[in-house]
Enzyme design. Structure first.
Site, PDB file in Angstrom:
ATOM      1  N   SER A   1       0.774  -1.316   0.085  1.00 32.70           N
ATOM      2  CA  SER A   1       0.083  -0.065  -0.148  1.00 32.70           C
ATOM      3  C   SER A   1       0.871   1.363   0.081  1.00 32.70           C
ATOM      4  O   SER A   1       1.479   1.618  -1.080  1.00 32.70           O
ATOM      5  CB  SER A   1      -1.057  -0.065   0.931  1.00 32.70           C
ATOM      6  OG  SER A   1      -2.053   1.131   0.792  1.00 32.70           O
TER       7      SER A   1
ATOM      8  N   HIS B   1       4.747  14.273   6.108  1.00 33.43           N
ATOM      9  CA  HIS B   1       4.744  15.544   5.898  1.00 33.43           C
ATOM     10  C   HIS B   1       5.354  16.393   6.912  1.00 33.43           C
ATOM     11  O   HIS B   1       4.760  16.318   8.166  1.00 33.43           O
ATOM     12  CB  HIS B   1       3.100  15.894   5.754  1.00 33.43           C
ATOM     13  CG  HIS B   1       2.685  15.213   4.464  1.00 33.43           C
ATOM     14  ND1 HIS B   1       2.869  15.389   3.065  1.00 33.43           N
ATOM     15  CD2 HIS B   1       1.529  14.378   4.569  1.00 33.43           C
ATOM     16  CE1 HIS B   1       1.965  14.538   2.561  1.00 33.43           C
ATOM     17  NE2 HIS B   1       1.433  13.814   3.270  1.00 33.43           N
TER      18      HIS B   1
ATOM     19  N   CYS C   1      -2.205  -3.335   3.335  1.00 34.65           N
ATOM     20  CA  CYS C   1      -3.060  -4.161   2.783  1.00 34.65           C
ATOM     21  C   CYS C   1      -2.708  -5.668   3.125  1.00 34.65           C
ATOM     22  O   CYS C   1      -1.553  -5.996   2.903  1.00 34.65           O
ATOM     23  CB  CYS C   1      -3.705  -4.209   1.316  1.00 34.65           C
ATOM     24  SG  CYS C   1      -4.398  -2.455   0.993  1.00 34.65           S
TER      25      CYS C   1
END
Length: 125
Positions: free
Chosen positions: A68, A73, A88
């Site tokens: 995935s 940030h 996943c």
């Protein structure tokens, strides 16, 4: 499509300032951390935003995984970071790898405090 989505908001990070402003340094470290927990990066983008009147530019690190994704940030002027790890369950339960990676990310930034969340996604097949 069953998976695990982990998020962490990190505040007043006590790490070296370069970890919040140097996209290449942070991205390369992130790729190594991903590999160390057994996840597989397939593509990545590391970006430093321009400096503003408030200080150095933010950094975004995004890594597409076979399983995935991972996104970071930074907000250097606030010494804050958001972390997003989603896996996943392709071929098995990857929750231990996701949690191990999130632990490494939090330790890298040395926040004074964190707000972490865990969300089970999808349904059992």
């Amino acid at each position: 499509m069953k998976g695990l989505h982990l998020t962490a908001d990190l505040y007043r990070c006590r790490c070296e300032p370069a970890w919040l402003t140097d996209a290449a340094r942070l991205g390369d470290w992130c790729l190594a951390a991903i590999a160390s927990v057994g996840l597989v990066p397939v593509q990545h983008m590391f970006h430093t935003f321009p400096r503003t009147g408030d200080g150095p530019g933010r950094v975004s690190v995004t890594v597409l995984l076979a399983e995935s994704h991972v996104c970071l940030h930074t907000w250097p002027q606030e010494r804050s970071v958001t972390c997003d790890v989603f896996v996943c369950d392709v071929g098995g339960d990857l929750s231990a790898q996701a949690r191990g990676l999130m632990t490494a990310l939090v330790e890298r930034f040395q926040p004074e405090w964190t707000e972490q969340r865990s969300l089970d996604r999808g349904e059992e097949a």
